[in-house]
Design a protein around this motif. Sequence first.
Motif, PDB file in Angstrom:
ATOM      1  N   ARG A 173      72.610 -12.218  16.160  1.00  0.00           N
ATOM      2  CA  ARG A 173      72.876 -13.627  16.506  1.00  0.00           C
ATOM      3  C   ARG A 173      71.681 -14.262  17.208  1.00  0.00           C
ATOM      4  N   ILE A 174      71.051 -13.488  18.077  1.00  0.00           N
ATOM      5  CA  ILE A 174      69.909 -14.017  18.820  1.00  0.00           C
ATOM      6  C   ILE A 174      68.744 -14.305  17.877  1.00  0.00           C
ATOM      7  N   ALA A 175      68.428 -13.331  17.025  1.00  0.00           N
ATOM      8  CA  ALA A 175      67.246 -13.444  16.155  1.00  0.00           C
ATOM      9  C   ALA A 175      67.450 -14.439  15.021  1.00  0.00           C
ATOM     10  N   ARG A 176      68.657 -14.495  14.468  1.00  0.00           N
ATOM     11  CA  ARG A 176      68.891 -15.321  13.280  1.00  0.00           C
ATOM     12  C   ARG A 176      69.378 -16.720  13.611  1.00  0.00           C
ATOM     13  N   PHE A 177      70.184 -16.840  14.665  1.00  0.00           N
ATOM     14  CA  PHE A 177      70.860 -18.115  14.905  1.00  0.00           C
ATOM     15  C   PHE A 177      70.629 -18.674  16.306  1.00  0.00           C
ATOM     16  N   GLN A 178      69.651 -18.090  17.018  1.00  0.00           N
ATOM     17  CA  GLN A 178      69.231 -18.593  18.318  1.00  0.00           C
ATOM     18  C   GLN A 178      70.355 -18.644  19.363  1.00  0.00           C
ATOM     19  N   PHE A 179      71.285 -17.704  19.268  1.00  0.00           N
ATOM     20  CA  PHE A 179      72.284 -17.605  20.331  1.00  0.00           C
ATOM     21  C   PHE A 179      71.603 -17.196  21.633  1.00  0.00           C
ATOM     22  N   VAL A 180      72.195 -17.595  22.735  1.00  0.00           N
ATOM     23  CA  VAL A 180      71.623 -17.334  24.057  1.00  0.00           C
ATOM     24  C   VAL A 180      72.474 -16.287  24.774  1.00  0.00           C
ATOM     25  N   PRO A 181      71.907 -15.119  25.106  1.00  0.00           N
ATOM     26  CA  PRO A 181      72.683 -14.126  25.858  1.00  0.00           C
ATOM     27  C   PRO A 181      72.881 -14.596  27.298  1.00  0.00           C
ATOM     28  N   LEU A 182      74.110 -14.542  27.769  1.00  0.00           N
ATOM     29  CA  LEU A 182      74.430 -15.000  29.117  1.00  0.00           C
ATOM     30  C   LEU A 182      74.586 -13.829  30.077  1.00  0.00           C
ATOM     31  N   VAL A 183      75.500 -12.931  29.740  1.00  0.00           N
ATOM     32  CA  VAL A 183      75.753 -11.760  30.581  1.00  0.00           C
ATOM     33  C   VAL A 183      76.006 -10.566  29.667  1.00  0.00           C
ATOM     34  N   ARG A 184      75.935  -9.396  30.247  1.00  0.00           N
ATOM     35  CA  ARG A 184      76.273  -8.160  29.524  1.00  0.00           C
ATOM     36  C   ARG A 184      77.076  -7.266  30.447  1.00  0.00           C
ATOM     37  N   THR A 185      77.700  -6.257  29.860  1.00  0.00           N
ATOM     38  CA  THR A 185      78.406  -5.291  30.693  1.00  0.00           C
ATOM     39  C   THR A 185      77.382  -4.502  31.518  1.00  0.00           C
ATOM     40  N   ALA A 186      77.762  -4.176  32.726  1.00  0.00           N
ATOM     41  CA  ALA A 186      76.827  -3.451  33.598  1.00  0.00           C
ATOM     42  C   ALA A 186      76.505  -2.078  33.040  1.00  0.00           C
ATOM     43  N   GLU A 187      77.485  -1.459  32.392  1.00  0.00           N
ATOM     44  CA  GLU A 187      77.295  -0.123  31.831  1.00  0.00           C
ATOM     45  C   GLU A 187      76.576  -0.214  30.489  1.00  0.00           C
ATOM     46  N   ARG A 188      75.620   0.676  30.275  1.00  0.00           N
ATOM     47  CA  ARG A 188      75.008   0.797  28.963  1.00  0.00           C
ATOM     48  C   ARG A 188      75.999   1.483  28.023  1.00  0.00           C
ATOM     49  N   GLN A 189      75.812   1.265  26.733  1.00  0.00           N
ATOM     50  CA  GLN A 189      76.781   1.751  25.757  1.00  0.00           C
ATOM     51  C   GLN A 189      76.213   2.870  24.896  1.00  0.00           C
ATOM     52  N   SER A 190      76.995   3.901  24.712  1.00  0.00           N
ATOM     53  CA  SER A 190      76.673   4.959  23.757  1.00  0.00           C
ATOM     54  C   SER A 190      77.980   5.399  23.107  1.00  0.00           C
ATOM     55  N   TYR A 191      77.846   6.185  22.032  1.00  0.00           N
ATOM     56  CA  TYR A 191      79.020   6.681  21.320  1.00  0.00           C
ATOM     57  C   TYR A 191      78.928   8.200  21.194  1.00  0.00           C
ATOM     58  N   THR A 192      80.108   8.831  21.193  1.00  0.00           N
ATOM     59  CA  THR A 192      80.164  10.285  21.100  1.00  0.00           C
ATOM     60  C   THR A 192      81.106  10.688  19.968  1.00  0.00           C
ATOM     61  N   LEU A 193      80.629  11.616  19.163  1.00  0.00           N
ATOM     62  CA  LEU A 193      81.469  12.222  18.133  1.00  0.00           C
ATOM     63  C   LEU A 193      82.247  13.351  18.794  1.00  0.00           C
ATOM     64  N   VAL A 194      83.573  13.268  18.743  1.00  0.00           N
ATOM     65  CA  VAL A 194      84.419  14.271  19.393  1.00  0.00           C
ATOM     66  C   VAL A 194      85.296  14.951  18.343  1.00  0.00           C
ATOM     67  N   THR A 195      85.680  16.190  18.633  1.00  0.00           N
ATOM     68  CA  THR A 195      86.484  16.959  17.683  1.00  0.00           C
ATOM     69  C   THR A 195      87.552  17.753  18.425  1.00  0.00           C
ATOM     70  N   ASN A 196      88.410  18.388  17.664  1.00  0.00           N
ATOM     71  CA  ASN A 196      89.453  19.207  18.273  1.00  0.00           C
ATOM     72  C   ASN A 196      88.903  20.568  18.697  1.00  0.00           C
ATOM     73  N   ALA A 197      89.730  21.319  19.382  1.00  0.00           N
ATOM     74  CA  ALA A 197      89.286  22.599  19.939  1.00  0.00           C
ATOM     75  C   ALA A 197      88.886  23.602  18.865  1.00  0.00           C
ATOM     76  N   ASP A 198      89.459  23.485  17.674  1.00  0.00           N
ATOM     77  CA  ASP A 198      89.157  24.442  16.601  1.00  0.00           C
ATOM     78  C   ASP A 198      87.695  24.410  16.177  1.00  0.00           C
ATOM     79  N   LEU A 199      87.063  23.246  16.341  1.00  0.00           N
ATOM     80  CA  LEU A 199      85.671  23.094  15.897  1.00  0.00           C
ATOM     81  C   LEU A 199      84.704  22.997  17.065  1.00  0.00           C
TER      82      LEU A 199
END
Length: 272
Positions: free
Chosen positions: A97-123
């Motif tokens: 949105r920022i690069a293509r349509f010139q949206f203006v970022p106002l605020v963000r969440t204080a925490e940085r974001q990451s993702y984790t792949l999780v599985t059951n105990a068998d694996l």
Amino acid sequence: MSERRQGHWKRLLLGALCAAGLAALPAAADYSFVVEPIYSPQKAAEVYKPLIDYLGKASGEKFTLVTPKNYHFYWRDLRGNEKFDFAFDEAHLADYRIARFQFVPLVRTAERQSYTLVTNADLEGKGLDALVGRKIVCMGAPSLGYALLLGFYPNPIQQPDIESSAASWRDAVEAVFAGEAEAAMIPTWLKDQYPNLSPVKTSVEFAGAAVLAAPSVPEAVRNKVAEALLRLDQDPTLSNLLLELGISKFVPAKAEEYKGTESMLKGFYGYQ
């Protein structure tokens, strides 16, 4: 004409002039606020209602929540620059949105974001290769979790069976518990709430999800919204909202924090 009748006509004329004056006043703006479809539309309306009510009260403006049905429609509207005044986006979509349509970022969440792949105990402890050909549940493309999961498996002939049927990130976890999938790709903050799931791999971190304003939104309104969001954590009635979203507060956001992350969208249909 009697004085009584003259007074009657004067009151009628005054009333007509007042009505005409009120009709000439500009109507209050109604600002749309679109959110990523990390919930069903019904659940999103429930989750974000306190935020929309808070913004209206704190800023004196009117806001209407927009809850897309799924990521297919969200991505379509984003590419087409569908008119939205405010958006709450994760890093790669915020940068788009920022690069293509010139949206203006106002605020963000204080925490940085990451993702984790999780599985059951068998694996547990068997690594990424153990999930090749097995079902992994995730939110739809091009959510950040989906994009990162594709990056975990760059070899086109060694792929898991990715199912993007989850209505929320919590639904993805429930699919693993129910035995409907061997693994799920979820936000890392959510993974920490399920110690009985085994982490397979965690992605790199990104700047937290941002609230952005369209360039058409007056600067005074942008400032009021930003100031209100920066104070949001001080309102005890919104503690459940912050808990549900996995954040503690909002902090000021800068465009450079997101620069380059929209490149993660290159492999998705419609990217230009």
